[in-house]
Design a protein around this motif. Structure first.
Motif, PDB file in Angstrom:
ATOM      1  N   ALA A  21     -64.108   9.960   5.787  1.00 15.46           N
ATOM      2  CA  ALA A  21     -65.257   9.819   6.018  1.00 15.46           C
ATOM      3  C   ALA A  21     -65.437   8.698   4.872  1.00 15.46           C
ATOM      4  O   ALA A  21     -65.622   7.243   4.793  1.00 15.46           O
ATOM      5  CB  ALA A  21     -66.600   9.287   5.730  1.00 15.46           C
ATOM      6  N   VAL A  22     -65.334   8.783   3.269  1.00 15.59           N
ATOM      7  CA  VAL A  22     -65.520   7.985   2.522  1.00 15.59           C
ATOM      8  C   VAL A  22     -63.765   7.281   2.262  1.00 15.59           C
ATOM      9  O   VAL A  22     -64.659   6.170   2.627  1.00 15.59           O
ATOM     10  CB  VAL A  22     -65.360   8.818   1.122  1.00 15.59           C
ATOM     11  N   HIS A  23     -62.918   8.175   2.469  1.00 12.14           N
ATOM     12  CA  HIS A  23     -61.718   6.984   2.335  1.00 12.14           C
ATOM     13  C   HIS A  23     -61.563   6.074   3.908  1.00 12.14           C
ATOM     14  O   HIS A  23     -61.208   4.795   3.539  1.00 12.14           O
ATOM     15  CB  HIS A  23     -60.649   7.502   3.154  1.00 12.14           C
ATOM     16  N   ASP A  24     -62.620   6.027   4.931  1.00 11.33           N
ATOM     17  CA  ASP A  24     -62.388   4.867   6.296  1.00 11.33           C
ATOM     18  C   ASP A  24     -63.891   4.295   5.366  1.00 11.33           C
ATOM     19  O   ASP A  24     -63.557   3.121   6.063  1.00 11.33           O
ATOM     20  CB  ASP A  24     -63.659   6.116   7.379  1.00 11.33           C
ATOM     21  N   ALA A  25     -64.422   4.495   4.811  1.00 11.81           N
ATOM     22  CA  ALA A  25     -65.841   3.038   4.545  1.00 11.81           C
ATOM     23  C   ALA A  25     -65.781   2.592   3.360  1.00 11.81           C
ATOM     24  O   ALA A  25     -65.507   1.718   3.407  1.00 11.81           O
ATOM     25  CB  ALA A  25     -67.432   4.336   3.878  1.00 11.81           C
ATOM     26  N   LEU A  26     -64.044   3.360   2.096  1.00 19.11           N
ATOM     27  CA  LEU A  26     -62.709   1.990   1.547  1.00 19.11           C
ATOM     28  C   LEU A  26     -62.378   1.632   2.335  1.00 19.11           C
ATOM     29  O   LEU A  26     -62.594  -0.107   1.670  1.00 19.11           O
ATOM     30  CB  LEU A  26     -62.261   2.970   0.605  1.00 19.11           C
ATOM     31  N   PHE A  44     -59.573   2.180  -7.872  1.00 19.31           N
ATOM     32  CA  PHE A  44     -61.228   2.830  -7.315  1.00 19.31           C
ATOM     33  C   PHE A  44     -61.129   3.911  -6.296  1.00 19.31           C
ATOM     34  O   PHE A  44     -61.724   4.959  -6.506  1.00 19.31           O
ATOM     35  CB  PHE A  44     -61.670   1.601  -7.036  1.00 19.31           C
ATOM     36  N   ALA A  45     -60.327   4.645  -5.078  1.00 20.86           N
ATOM     37  CA  ALA A  45     -59.709   4.791  -4.265  1.00 20.86           C
ATOM     38  C   ALA A  45     -59.715   6.764  -4.768  1.00 20.86           C
ATOM     39  O   ALA A  45     -59.929   7.151  -4.448  1.00 20.86           O
ATOM     40  CB  ALA A  45     -58.660   4.226  -3.205  1.00 20.86           C
ATOM     41  N   LEU A  46     -58.722   6.624  -5.528  1.00 21.86           N
ATOM     42  CA  LEU A  46     -58.872   7.109  -6.135  1.00 21.86           C
ATOM     43  C   LEU A  46     -59.741   8.206  -7.571  1.00 21.86           C
ATOM     44  O   LEU A  46     -59.519   9.960  -7.030  1.00 21.86           O
ATOM     45  CB  LEU A  46     -57.443   7.128  -6.840  1.00 21.86           C
ATOM     46  N   ALA A  47     -60.253   7.586  -7.928  1.00 22.97           N
ATOM     47  CA  ALA A  47     -61.365   7.980  -9.024  1.00 22.97           C
ATOM     48  C   ALA A  47     -62.215   8.136  -7.881  1.00 22.97           C
ATOM     49  O   ALA A  47     -63.551   9.419  -7.703  1.00 22.97           O
ATOM     50  CB  ALA A  47     -62.075   6.827  -9.723  1.00 22.97           C
ATOM     51  N   VAL A  48     -62.917   7.768  -6.621  1.00 19.27           N
ATOM     52  CA  VAL A  48     -63.204   8.113  -5.729  1.00 19.27           C
ATOM     53  C   VAL A  48     -63.035   9.217  -5.063  1.00 19.27           C
ATOM     54  O   VAL A  48     -63.493   9.984  -4.793  1.00 19.27           O
ATOM     55  CB  VAL A  48     -63.969   7.304  -4.886  1.00 19.27           C
ATOM     56  N   GLU A  50     -61.056  11.801  -5.985  1.00 21.42           N
ATOM     57  CA  GLU A  50     -61.149  12.639  -6.774  1.00 21.42           C
ATOM     58  C   GLU A  50     -63.271  13.862  -7.256  1.00 21.42           C
ATOM     59  O   GLU A  50     -62.918  14.589  -6.850  1.00 21.42           O
ATOM     60  CB  GLU A  50     -60.303  12.618  -7.813  1.00 21.42           C
ATOM     61  N   VAL A  51     -63.073  12.180  -7.369  1.00 19.36           N
ATOM     62  CA  VAL A  51     -64.983  12.917  -7.777  1.00 19.36           C
ATOM     63  C   VAL A  51     -65.320  13.486  -7.061  1.00 19.36           C
ATOM     64  O   VAL A  51     -65.867  14.684  -6.750  1.00 19.36           O
ATOM     65  CB  VAL A  51     -66.251  11.763  -8.085  1.00 19.36           C
ATOM     66  N   ALA A  52     -65.331  12.791  -5.350  1.00 19.41           N
ATOM     67  CA  ALA A  52     -65.820  13.059  -4.481  1.00 19.41           C
ATOM     68  C   ALA A  52     -65.292  14.656  -3.410  1.00 19.41           C
ATOM     69  O   ALA A  52     -66.586  15.315  -3.294  1.00 19.41           O
ATOM     70  CB  ALA A  52     -65.666  12.604  -3.010  1.00 19.41           C
ATOM     71  N   THR A  53     -64.141  14.688  -4.056  1.00 18.51           N
ATOM     72  CA  THR A  53     -62.998  16.213  -3.605  1.00 18.51           C
ATOM     73  C   THR A  53     -64.115  17.590  -4.162  1.00 18.51           C
ATOM     74  O   THR A  53     -64.801  18.563  -3.735  1.00 18.51           O
ATOM     75  CB  THR A  53     -61.801  15.809  -3.653  1.00 18.51           C
ATOM     76  N   ASN A  54     -63.699  17.167  -5.688  1.00 22.43           N
ATOM     77  CA  ASN A  54     -64.735  17.812  -6.361  1.00 22.43           C
ATOM     78  C   ASN A  54     -66.231  18.595  -6.223  1.00 22.43           C
ATOM     79  O   ASN A  54     -66.938  19.728  -6.347  1.00 22.43           O
ATOM     80  CB  ASN A  54     -64.539  17.344  -8.295  1.00 22.43           C
ATOM     81  N   VAL A  55     -66.830  17.057  -5.660  1.00 23.49           N
ATOM     82  CA  VAL A  55     -68.329  17.617  -5.450  1.00 23.49           C
ATOM     83  C   VAL A  55     -68.479  18.465  -4.221  1.00 23.49           C
ATOM     84  O   VAL A  55     -69.353  19.068  -4.406  1.00 23.49           O
ATOM     85  CB  VAL A  55     -68.990  15.932  -5.405  1.00 23.49           C
TER      86      VAL A  55
END
Length: 139
Positions: A21-26, A44-48, A50-55
């Motif tokens: 869903a975050v990828h869709d929002a980006l 930016f998409a890579l960083a988001v 990676e962090v979202a996946t970790n979260v």
């Protein structure tokens, strides 16, 4: 931030579907904010991601924690703020390094740190991650 930001928000349980869903929002942001360079989008998409996946993967607490992600972009910067109600993560960003070439995991935060101008983690009743990348000028 510069001009009025374009904002998209994603909220849901700490599950991998949230990362999709975050990828869709980006993708929506890239359509709505003109002139974001390919490099800025990719890093930016890579960083988001990676962090979202970790979260999502490391969220611990009673039940399934909820994660809220606010993405914004304007003419000067790209920002993501991720918050959750999970147990506070014991992370020291100043100690994050890239693992060896043979490591099968552990690169996410190191990649995010390299791709962003700011990566901050705060804890209180959960976790808050702030990701910021200043937009680079088009070539």
């Amino acid at each position: 931030m510069g001009s009025d930001p374009v904002v998209r928000e994603v909220t849901g349980p700490a599950e991998l579907a949230l990362v999709d869903a975050v990828h869709d929002a980006l993708d929506q942001i890239w359509r709505d904010v003109p002139g974001v360079t390919d490099e800025d989008r990719m890093l930016f998409a890579l960083a988001v991601s990676e962090v979202a996946t970790n979260v999502v993967e490391h969220a611990a607490g009673d039940g399934r924690p909820t994660v809220s992600i606010r993405l914004s972009a304007d003419d000067t910067e790209l920002v993501a703020v991720m918050s959750d109600d999970a147990d506070p993560a014991l992370i020291r960003l100043d100690e994050v390094t890239m693992p060896g070439a043979d490591a099968e995991s552990g690169r996410g935060l190191a990649l995010a740190l390299a791709a962003l101008d700011e990566l901050r983690h705060e804890t209180d009743d959960g976790n808050v991650w702030i990701l910021r990348r200043k937009r680079r000028p088009s070539a």
